[in-house]
Design a protein around this motif. Structure first.
Motif, PDB file in Angstrom:
ATOM      1  N   ARG A  66      40.380  41.384  35.518  1.00 40.23           N
ATOM      2  CA  ARG A  66      39.275  41.786  36.382  1.00 40.23           C
ATOM      3  C   ARG A  66      38.729  40.604  37.193  1.00 40.23           C
ATOM      4  O   ARG A  66      38.344  40.766  38.357  1.00 40.23           O
ATOM      5  N   HIS A 190      38.699  46.653  47.004  1.00 42.50           N
ATOM      6  CA  HIS A 190      37.314  47.060  46.726  1.00 42.50           C
ATOM      7  C   HIS A 190      36.936  46.546  45.338  1.00 42.50           C
ATOM      8  O   HIS A 190      36.920  47.309  44.354  1.00 42.50           O
ATOM      9  N   VAL A 192      35.040  45.311  41.974  1.00 43.26           N
ATOM     10  CA  VAL A 192      33.886  45.835  41.258  1.00 43.26           C
ATOM     11  C   VAL A 192      33.355  44.754  40.317  1.00 43.26           C
ATOM     12  O   VAL A 192      34.031  43.768  40.031  1.00 43.26           O
ATOM     13  N   ARG A 193      32.150  44.970  39.845  1.00 46.04           N
ATOM     14  CA  ARG A 193      31.527  43.988  38.975  1.00 46.04           C
ATOM     15  C   ARG A 193      32.195  43.961  37.596  1.00 46.04           C
ATOM     16  O   ARG A 193      32.762  44.953  37.155  1.00 46.04           O
ATOM     17  N   ASP A 195      32.607  44.172  33.745  1.00 50.32           N
ATOM     18  CA  ASP A 195      31.997  44.979  32.686  1.00 50.32           C
ATOM     19  C   ASP A 195      31.778  44.093  31.461  1.00 50.32           C
ATOM     20  O   ASP A 195      32.654  43.982  30.593  1.00 50.32           O
ATOM     21  N   ARG A 239      31.473  54.650  32.318  1.00 49.57           N
ATOM     22  CA  ARG A 239      31.137  53.558  33.230  1.00 49.57           C
ATOM     23  C   ARG A 239      31.605  53.876  34.652  1.00 49.57           C
ATOM     24  O   ARG A 239      32.673  54.445  34.872  1.00 49.57           O
ATOM     25  N   ARG A 240      30.772  53.482  35.627  1.00 50.53           N
ATOM     26  CA  ARG A 240      31.170  53.664  37.023  1.00 50.53           C
ATOM     27  C   ARG A 240      32.312  52.710  37.382  1.00 50.53           C
ATOM     28  O   ARG A 240      33.222  53.074  38.126  1.00 50.53           O
ATOM     29  N   HIS A 241      32.245  51.483  36.861  1.00 50.63           N
ATOM     30  CA  HIS A 241      33.297  50.497  37.113  1.00 50.63           C
ATOM     31  C   HIS A 241      33.796  49.955  35.774  1.00 50.63           C
ATOM     32  O   HIS A 241      33.408  48.871  35.340  1.00 50.63           O
ATOM     33  N   GLU A 245      40.708  50.813  33.727  1.00 51.66           N
ATOM     34  CA  GLU A 245      40.653  51.985  34.599  1.00 51.66           C
ATOM     35  C   GLU A 245      41.135  53.238  33.853  1.00 51.66           C
ATOM     36  O   GLU A 245      42.284  53.295  33.419  1.00 51.66           O
ATOM     37  N   GLN A 369      45.047  49.368  43.295  1.00 52.60           N
ATOM     38  CA  GLN A 369      43.711  49.049  42.797  1.00 52.60           C
ATOM     39  C   GLN A 369      43.650  48.995  41.272  1.00 52.60           C
ATOM     40  O   GLN A 369      42.640  48.582  40.694  1.00 52.60           O
TER      41      GLN A 369
END
Length: 436
Positions: A66, A190, A192-193, A195, A239-241, A245, A369
């Motif tokens: 990540r 894109h 993401v932050r 986690d 979780r959104r991010h 995945e 992604q």
């Protein structure tokens, strides 16, 4: 499927770093008793010379993948190599067992930063048949590095000192840093932050699962670790991010690849340990002699990797992996009859035939992604498998001094690997990634 000269230098840079990091996961298997004799401390510290590396390696691979997505894979790769060089120097200069184990843990953290970036950068630099050719190198490099670790550790320990096994990483790291200028910068389109909660849950869960298998077999801790990993799974779904995945599990092929990787590397690393322990404790061989016992194992892998990459995989795709597992099983069964050198040679041939198509097939269902998450997860289960293999096979052998029991267990796990491989995606001459 030839790589261009322009692409070969960056690829060689990535593979050199990957080989160095994977090799260090097994380099203390043969040298452990010599290190303990020199540094002192309790005998129970010997397994930790390896586990102190593989545990943080496995636990932080999620985060390493990540971070590459967020900060840039080239930047994280070079930072990881620098950190690995400094930690290797500390290992070589360690005055005691505690310092060595701590420095090995830092090495493992650095490896977790380096390894996921190799997959992402390879996929950023190549496409189509060239991508398949580049990924095709990954399998044999990983496999050959893993099985060569004990041999190199034995050679350096016998001819120089166990400290040389760590010191050799410093010039290699410096060369990789210089050549790393040829690598392109790449990051997720894109990002993401990070986690943080997911990272802590995954690290705690894996640590609690693996630790009791290495020390005292505390089933309460093991159950607690399993519960934490289940909690981690539910946490990721909400979780959104997420760190991992969830879309990776939409296709049954990727979970099957995770299972196959765990089982395969458990067998490969566990059997190496059993063979070395048998030669030193039962046969009375020295460090170098016991390390040389594994030469047919690593030699068979080198030969079959070259043959598979050049001729077999381009023609037959992922079906070559089944042939590899069949050969590995044949070698294990032959070892039960007592012909160890021939058995190890046949088993080594099977290792190479499996590892060449495996990573290409495993990543063929991954979207761009998902690359960072997939690479981190795939390598994490590889290291978890290696650690579990060392713990379980070592325990089976040491508690009963049973080579037959260890090889019988290996045969069962290879059959399970075959079942998992059936569910993996099938690839032909080269893999076609899923569309975004």
């Amino acid at each position: 499927m030839q790589l261009t000269k322009t692409g070969s230098v960056p690829l060689a840079t990535l593979l050199a770093a990957e080989a160095m990091n994977v090799l260090d996961a097994t380099i203390t298997q043969v040298a452990g008793p010599a290190i303990h004799a020199d540094l002192g401390g309790p005998a129970s510290a010997i397994p930790w010379f390896g586990a102190a590396y593989t545990l943080p390696f496995a636990m932080l691979l999620f985060t390493g993948g990540r971070l590459g997505d967020l900060l840039g894979r080239r930047r994280v790769f070079l930072c990881g190599v620098t950190m690995f060089a400094l930690a290797s120097l500390c290992c070589a200069l360690a005055p005691g067992t505690g310092v060595l184990i701590g420095a090995r843990a830092v090495q493992g953290m650095a490896a977790a930063l380096v390894i996921p970036q190799t997959f992402g950068l390879i996929k950023a630099m190549f496409s189509g048949p060239a991508l398949a050719a580049a990924l095709g190198w990954n399998g044999p490099v990983v496999g050959l590095s893993a099985v060569s670790g004990p041999l190199l550790g034995a050679l350096l320990t016998d001819l120089v000192s166990w400290r040389a096994a760590f010191l050799v990483n410093v010039p290699i790291s410096l060369a990789v840093l210089v050549a790393g200028r040829t690598l392109p910068e790449d990051r997720a389109e894109h990002p993401v932050r990070l986690d943080v909660q997911g990272t802590l849950l995954a690290s705690l869960g894996m640590g609690l699962v693996v630790y009791p298998l290495l020390d005292r077999w505390n089933w309460a801790l093991f159950a607690a670790g399993a519960a934490v990993l289940v909690l981690f799974g539910f946490h990721q779904r909400n979780r959104r991010h997420p760190l991992v995945e969830p879309s990776l599990f939409e296709h049954r092929g990727f979970p099957a690849a995770l299972a196959a990787s765990t089982l395969f590397f458990a067998v490969m690393n566990g059997l190496m340990l059993v063979v070395v322990l048998h030669q030193q404790l039962d046969e009375g061989l020295g460090v170098l002699a016991s390390g040389l016992t594994l030469l047919p194992w690593s030699g068979g892998l080198a030969i079959s990797s070259w043959v598979a990459g050049k001729w077999l995989v381009p023609r037959h795709g992922s079906r070559v992996a089944f042939a590899g597992l069949a050969l590995l099983l044949a070698g294990i069964l032959l070892a039960l009859g007592g012909t160890l050198p021939i058995a190890l040679g046949i088993g080594g041939l099977g290792l190479g035939l499996f590892t060449v198509p495996f990573f290409t097939a495993a990543l063929s269902v991954v979207r761009p992604q998902e690359t960072g998450s997939a690479a981190g997860l795939l390598n994490a289960v590889q290291q978890v498998g290696a650690t579990l293999g060392i713990a379980v096979f070592g325990s089976v052998f040491l508690h009963g001094r049973s080579v037959v029991g260890a090889f019988s267990l290996a045969a069962v796990l290879v059959v399970a690997t075959m079942v998992a491989t059936v569910l993996m995606p099938r690839t032909g001459a080269f893999a076609t990634p899923r569309r975004p």
